[in-house]
Design a protein around this motif. Structure first.
Motif, PDB file in Angstrom:
ATOM      1  N   UNK A   5      29.326 -69.866 -53.494  1.00  0.00           N
ATOM      2  CA  UNK A   5      29.074 -68.916 -54.586  1.00  0.00           C
ATOM      3  C   UNK A   5      28.151 -67.802 -54.103  1.00  0.00           C
ATOM      4  N   UNK A   6      28.440 -66.614 -54.512  1.00  0.00           N
ATOM      5  CA  UNK A   6      27.561 -65.489 -54.177  1.00  0.00           C
ATOM      6  C   UNK A   6      26.279 -65.600 -54.990  1.00  0.00           C
ATOM      7  N   UNK A   7      25.182 -65.363 -54.342  1.00  0.00           N
ATOM      8  CA  UNK A   7      23.891 -65.406 -55.030  1.00  0.00           C
ATOM      9  C   UNK A   7      23.600 -64.024 -55.589  1.00  0.00           C
ATOM     10  N   UNK A   8      23.359 -63.957 -56.896  1.00  0.00           N
ATOM     11  CA  UNK A   8      23.122 -62.669 -57.542  1.00  0.00           C
ATOM     12  C   UNK A   8      21.852 -62.032 -56.991  1.00  0.00           C
ATOM     13  N   UNK A   9      20.771 -62.805 -56.928  1.00  0.00           N
ATOM     14  CA  UNK A   9      19.504 -62.300 -56.387  1.00  0.00           C
ATOM     15  C   UNK A   9      19.114 -63.174 -55.207  1.00  0.00           C
ATOM     16  N   UNK A  10      19.169 -62.609 -54.044  1.00  0.00           N
ATOM     17  CA  UNK A  10      18.803 -63.369 -52.853  1.00  0.00           C
ATOM     18  C   UNK A  10      17.356 -63.844 -52.981  1.00  0.00           C
ATOM     19  N   UNK A  11      17.128 -65.091 -52.622  1.00  0.00           N
ATOM     20  CA  UNK A  11      15.781 -65.657 -52.716  1.00  0.00           C
ATOM     21  C   UNK A  11      15.003 -65.270 -51.467  1.00  0.00           C
ATOM     22  N   UNK A  12      14.348 -64.143 -51.525  1.00  0.00           N
ATOM     23  CA  UNK A  12      13.550 -63.659 -50.398  1.00  0.00           C
ATOM     24  C   UNK A  12      12.096 -64.044 -50.593  1.00  0.00           C
ATOM     25  N   UNK A  13      11.350 -63.945 -49.538  1.00  0.00           N
ATOM     26  CA  UNK A  13       9.903 -64.213 -49.579  1.00  0.00           C
ATOM     27  C   UNK A  13       9.241 -63.297 -50.613  1.00  0.00           C
ATOM     28  N   UNK A  14       9.637 -62.031 -50.640  1.00  0.00           N
ATOM     29  CA  UNK A  14       9.061 -61.058 -51.563  1.00  0.00           C
ATOM     30  C   UNK A  14       9.363 -61.423 -53.009  1.00  0.00           C
ATOM     31  N   UNK A  15      10.583 -61.885 -53.257  1.00  0.00           N
ATOM     32  CA  UNK A  15      10.942 -62.272 -54.622  1.00  0.00           C
ATOM     33  C   UNK A  15      10.142 -63.491 -55.072  1.00  0.00           C
ATOM     34  N   UNK A  16       9.994 -64.454 -54.182  1.00  0.00           N
ATOM     35  CA  UNK A  16       9.191 -65.642 -54.508  1.00  0.00           C
ATOM     36  C   UNK A  16       7.768 -65.217 -54.847  1.00  0.00           C
ATOM     37  N   UNK A  17       7.189 -64.362 -54.025  1.00  0.00           N
ATOM     38  CA  UNK A  17       5.814 -63.910 -54.262  1.00  0.00           C
ATOM     39  C   UNK A  17       5.690 -63.179 -55.593  1.00  0.00           C
ATOM     40  N   UNK A  18       6.643 -62.305 -55.889  1.00  0.00           N
ATOM     41  CA  UNK A  18       6.575 -61.538 -57.137  1.00  0.00           C
ATOM     42  C   UNK A  18       6.652 -62.454 -58.351  1.00  0.00           C
ATOM     43  N   UNK A  19       7.545 -63.412 -58.322  1.00  0.00           N
ATOM     44  CA  UNK A  19       7.701 -64.294 -59.479  1.00  0.00           C
ATOM     45  C   UNK A  19       6.594 -65.347 -59.548  1.00  0.00           C
ATOM     46  N   UNK A  20       6.163 -65.847 -58.393  1.00  0.00           N
ATOM     47  CA  UNK A  20       5.089 -66.840 -58.372  1.00  0.00           C
ATOM     48  C   UNK A  20       3.769 -66.219 -58.837  1.00  0.00           C
ATOM     49  N   UNK A  21       3.561 -64.942 -58.550  1.00  0.00           N
ATOM     50  CA  UNK A  21       2.336 -64.252 -58.981  1.00  0.00           C
ATOM     51  C   UNK A  21       2.163 -64.392 -60.491  1.00  0.00           C
ATOM     52  N   UNK A  22       3.228 -64.138 -61.219  1.00  0.00           N
ATOM     53  CA  UNK A  22       3.154 -64.225 -62.675  1.00  0.00           C
ATOM     54  C   UNK A  22       2.947 -65.672 -63.136  1.00  0.00           C
ATOM     55  N   UNK A  23       3.638 -66.606 -62.511  1.00  0.00           N
ATOM     56  CA  UNK A  23       3.481 -68.013 -62.889  1.00  0.00           C
ATOM     57  C   UNK A  23       2.051 -68.495 -62.651  1.00  0.00           C
ATOM     58  N   UNK A  24       1.478 -68.150 -61.508  1.00  0.00           N
ATOM     59  CA  UNK A  24       0.097 -68.556 -61.222  1.00  0.00           C
ATOM     60  C   UNK A  24      -0.876 -67.904 -62.197  1.00  0.00           C
ATOM     61  N   UNK A  25      -0.624 -66.643 -62.515  1.00  0.00           N
ATOM     62  CA  UNK A  25      -1.525 -65.931 -63.420  1.00  0.00           C
ATOM     63  C   UNK A  25      -1.492 -66.503 -64.831  1.00  0.00           C
ATOM     64  N   UNK A  26      -0.321 -66.950 -65.269  1.00  0.00           N
ATOM     65  CA  UNK A  26      -0.216 -67.454 -66.638  1.00  0.00           C
ATOM     66  C   UNK A  26      -0.489 -68.947 -66.759  1.00  0.00           C
ATOM     67  N   UNK A  27      -0.194 -69.716 -65.694  1.00  0.00           N
ATOM     68  CA  UNK A  27      -0.318 -71.168 -65.792  1.00  0.00           C
ATOM     69  C   UNK A  27      -1.433 -71.764 -64.944  1.00  0.00           C
ATOM     70  N   UNK A  28      -1.955 -71.003 -63.975  1.00  0.00           N
ATOM     71  CA  UNK A  28      -3.025 -71.503 -63.124  1.00  0.00           C
ATOM     72  C   UNK A  28      -2.500 -72.328 -61.968  1.00  0.00           C
ATOM     73  N   UNK A  29      -3.311 -72.443 -60.948  1.00  0.00           N
ATOM     74  CA  UNK A  29      -2.916 -73.127 -59.709  1.00  0.00           C
ATOM     75  C   UNK A  29      -2.628 -74.610 -59.941  1.00  0.00           C
ATOM     76  N   UNK A  30      -3.529 -75.280 -60.599  1.00  0.00           N
ATOM     77  CA  UNK A  30      -3.420 -76.729 -60.727  1.00  0.00           C
ATOM     78  C   UNK A  30      -2.237 -77.177 -61.575  1.00  0.00           C
ATOM     79  N   UNK A  31      -1.759 -76.339 -62.465  1.00  0.00           N
ATOM     80  CA  UNK A  31      -0.680 -76.717 -63.374  1.00  0.00           C
ATOM     81  C   UNK A  31       0.712 -76.543 -62.777  1.00  0.00           C
ATOM     82  N   UNK A  32       0.803 -75.972 -61.594  1.00  0.00           N
ATOM     83  CA  UNK A  32       2.107 -75.712 -60.995  1.00  0.00           C
ATOM     84  C   UNK A  32       2.346 -76.599 -59.778  1.00  0.00           C
ATOM     85  N   UNK A  33       3.606 -76.880 -59.551  1.00  0.00           N
ATOM     86  CA  UNK A  33       4.044 -77.542 -58.328  1.00  0.00           C
ATOM     87  C   UNK A  33       5.115 -76.659 -57.715  1.00  0.00           C
ATOM     88  N   UNK A  34       5.458 -76.935 -56.474  1.00  0.00           N
ATOM     89  CA  UNK A  34       6.544 -76.176 -55.854  1.00  0.00           C
ATOM     90  C   UNK A  34       7.824 -76.387 -56.674  1.00  0.00           C
TER      91      UNK A  34
END
Length: 195
Positions: A5-34
């Motif tokens: 299947x073609x991936x609509x949005x390639x999972x790049x390092x930059x994309x992970x960082x951009x999306x993880x930034x928001x998750x960490x900011x809203x949920x905090x470090x301790x509340x998240x897992x990989x």
């Protein structure tokens, strides 16, 4: 066998960082897992491990950008200020407090968290921030009769006082806007003590 299947949005390092930034900011470090980060992005957690060995490395990559910003600001204050400029030191201290309160999750990982997984990541940058701050304080102390006596203890005491202010405000959910007047007074009182 069906084609991949073609991936609509390639999972790049930059994309992970951009999306993880928001998750960490809203949920905090301790509340998240990989696993929870990957799930929030719609991927398997194995996809994240291709780019980052663990959650600490992922978060530190984000935080390093903030350390770079803070260090860049500190270097500018140290270089641009006339030697001994107390007003510049006050501004530097106020901006440090602003940075901590505007980025509470990042501040925590940069200066507060003692988790062994994270300790290894930020020690060099912490030391560099403290050294630049000490350089600005030493500039103000230069030529004063008690310069040598205060050279080590004063930068450390001032930093610890700012750190306490920041962590206290963070613990009560205060923003810089909430605490700005108090922060200005705090920094002014601290700097008067230098004189």
């Amino acid at each position: 066998m069906s084609p991949r299947k073609a991936v609509v949005h390639e999972l790049s390092r930059e994309r992970i960082l951009a999306e993880a930034q928001e998750l960490f900011a809203t949920q905090g470090y301790r509340n998240l897992t990989m696993r929870s980060i990957a799930k929030g992005m719609g991927y398997s957690h194995g996809a994240l491990y291709y780019h980052f060995k663990d959650k600490g490395e992922l978060f530190y990559t984000l935080v390093k950008e903030n350390f770079n910003l803070l260090l860049e600001m500190q270097r500018a204050w140290v270089v641009q200020a006339p030697p001994g400029d107390l007003a510049n030191l006050e501004q530097m201290m106020l901006e440090f407090i602003r940075f901590g309160l505007e980025h509470p999750h990042h501040y925590e990982i940069m200066f507060v968290i003692t988790d062994p997984e994270l300790r290894k990541y930020s020690r060099t940058e912490q030391a560099e921030c403290l050294d630049l701050f000490a350089e600005a304080v030493h500039s103000v102390l230069a030529g004063r009769p008690d310069e040598k006596q205060k050279a080590f203890s004063l930068p450390w005491s001032l930093f610890m006082s700012m750190h306490g202010f920041i962590t206290y405000c963070i613990s009560f959910g205060q923003t810089f806007e909430d605490a700005e007047k108090l922060a200005q007074d705090h920094v002014r009182y601290l700097c008067r003590g230098i004189l």
